[in-house]
Design an enzyme around this catalytic site. Structure first.
Site, PDB file in Angstrom:
ATOM      1  N   GLU A 154      31.863  66.462  57.769  1.00 31.22           N
ATOM      2  CA  GLU A 154      33.040  66.780  58.584  1.00 31.22           C
ATOM      3  C   GLU A 154      34.182  67.363  57.755  1.00 31.22           C
ATOM      4  OE1 GLU A 154      34.752  63.339  60.521  1.00 31.22           O
ATOM      5  OE2 GLU A 154      35.813  64.607  61.972  1.00 31.22           O
ATOM      6  N   ASP A 187      35.547  68.900  64.511  1.00 30.41           N
ATOM      7  CA  ASP A 187      36.520  67.960  65.082  1.00 30.41           C
ATOM      8  C   ASP A 187      37.703  68.803  65.587  1.00 30.41           C
ATOM      9  OD1 ASP A 187      38.912  66.334  65.206  1.00 30.41           O
ATOM     10  OD2 ASP A 187      37.810  64.740  64.202  1.00 30.41           O
ATOM     11  N   HIS A 213      33.861  66.398  67.696  1.00 32.52           N
ATOM     12  CA  HIS A 213      34.823  65.352  68.042  1.00 32.52           C
ATOM     13  C   HIS A 213      35.843  65.932  69.004  1.00 32.52           C
ATOM     14  CE1 HIS A 213      34.035  62.315  64.543  1.00 32.52           C
ATOM     15  NE2 HIS A 213      33.310  62.080  65.625  1.00 32.52           N
ATOM     16  N   ARG A 219      45.828  64.476  69.011  1.00 31.73           N
ATOM     17  CA  ARG A 219      44.786  63.459  68.868  1.00 31.73           C
ATOM     18  C   ARG A 219      44.775  62.454  70.018  1.00 31.73           C
ATOM     19  NH1 ARG A 219      42.316  61.549  63.007  1.00 31.73           N
ATOM     20  NH2 ARG A 219      40.336  62.490  63.562  1.00 31.73           N
ATOM     21  N   GLU A 248      36.798  61.188  69.951  1.00 34.55           N
ATOM     22  CA  GLU A 248      37.423  60.474  68.834  1.00 34.55           C
ATOM     23  C   GLU A 248      38.919  60.735  68.953  1.00 34.55           C
ATOM     24  OE1 GLU A 248      36.340  60.092  64.214  1.00 34.55           O
ATOM     25  OE2 GLU A 248      37.572  61.828  64.699  1.00 34.55           O
TER      26      GLU A 248
HETATM   27  C1  LER Z   1      36.631  61.006  61.159  1.00 33.04           C
HETATM   28  O1  LER Z   1      35.716  61.515  62.091  1.00 33.04           O
HETATM   29  C2  LER Z   1      37.923  61.698  61.245  1.00 33.04           C
HETATM   30  O2  LER Z   1      38.084  62.635  61.970  1.00 33.04           O
HETATM   31  C3  LER Z   1      38.997  61.191  60.425  1.00 33.04           C
HETATM   32  O3  LER Z   1      40.154  61.936  60.636  1.00 33.04           O
HETATM   33  C4  LER Z   1      39.281  59.745  60.759  1.00 33.04           C
HETATM   34  O4  LER Z   1      40.328  59.299  59.997  1.00 33.04           O
HETATM   35 MN    MN Z   2      36.566  63.318  63.365  1.00 31.45          MN
END
Ligand code: LER
Ligand code: MN
Length: 271
Positions: A154, A187, A213, A219, A248
């Site tokens: 990631e 993400d 994500h 967020r 997430e």
């Molecule tokens: C983990 O998937 C992530 O995105 C991090 O920013 C979590 O702290």
């Molecule tokens: Mn993430």
């Protein structure tokens, strides 16, 4: 088919993190199933924190898949990363993730390497640090393959790592080091900070994407920030993405409402 998932974190030390559910495993799974999620993404303090037989029974009972397992507790609780200058710590980091791979693979789920990638330290050498990362990903990717799973790397935003912040950086790294069993995690929160154009990056590096994500620009659950989801959803469909879109996000305003908001947005864009 694109599938929905929701995060469940069972690590007290990271309770304030971006996870939708963070209390009881079975209660969370019951709620996820009632809302119609396809899967759950689990964050546990280690690979033996949950008895796999018990998890298997719950997955069966609630007809859910295990979408992925997070490894961040390795850093948060144990201080391990794949790029620590101390070879003993790198070894322990590999071993921690290796156990997580085996745990996830029992259910066909990949392990995610996010914060466990670490950072180039102010006194460190960038090339050497990236070599350590490549070595770790190579070993763990091969292991995942041997257990019929894959490994997810990631890219994170600049406030969380100085290694790789974009899909372009992650994709080039995978190609350069021929990390064939490693796929990228897109993400949308990190991408909102780092990418010039989220949809275009998905189109350009789509072949490497193995997990998504789902969180808005702030967020919070998708739909509660200013991310323009239309072109992103179109791009994911155009690349033929067939993995999980996994929430997430902060449990804002509370876990139940956040889960409901997420599944509504998922249906809006992907059903
Ligand atoms: C983990 O998937 C992530 O995105 C991090 O920013 C979590 O702290
Ligand atoms: Mn993430």
């Amino acid at each position: 088919m694109i599938k929905s998932a929701v995060t469940i974190a069972l690590v007290p030390q990271i309770k304030s993190g971006p996870w939708i559910f963070w209390e009881d495993l079975e209660q969370s799974m019951k709620k996820a199933a009632a809302l119609g999620f396809d899967g759950i993404e689990l964050f546990t303090s280690s690979a033996d924190a949950i008895d796999p037989d018990h998890l298997g029974e719950l997955l069966e009972k609630y007809q859910l898949q295990l979408a992925a397992v997070g490894t961040g507790a390795g850093k948060v609780i144990h201080g391990l990363t794949l790029t620590d200058p101390d070879p003993e710590i790198r070894k322990k980091a590999i071993s921690f993730i290796s156990d997580m791979i085996t745990f996830g693979a029992k259910f066909g789920a990949p392990a995610i390497i996010g914060s466990m990638q670490g950072n180039v330290l102010p006194t460190g050498d960038r090339e050497e640090t990236l070599t350590w990362l490549a070595e770790g990903l190579e070993i763990l990717g091969k292991q995942a393959e041997s257990e019929r799973a894959f490994l997810i790397y990631e890219p994170l935003n600049r406030y969380e790592t100085n290694l790789m912040n974009t899909l372009a950086a992650g994709g080039s790294f995978i190609e350069k080091h021929r990390l064939n069993k490693v796929r990228l995690l897109a993400d949308l929160f990190h991408m909102n900070i780092e990418e010039e154009n989220i949809a275009q990056s998905i189109l350009d590096f789509g072949k490497h994407i193995g997990h998504v994500h789902f969180a808005d620009s702030n967020r919070k659950p998708m739909g509660l920030g200013h991310t323009d989801m239309g072109p992103i959803a179109e791009a994911l469909k155009e690349i033929g993405y067939e993995g999980y879109i996994s929430a997430e996000a902060f449990p804002s305003p509370n876990p139940d409402t956040a889960a409901e908001q997420t599944i509504q947005e998922f249906r809006k864009w992907f059903k």
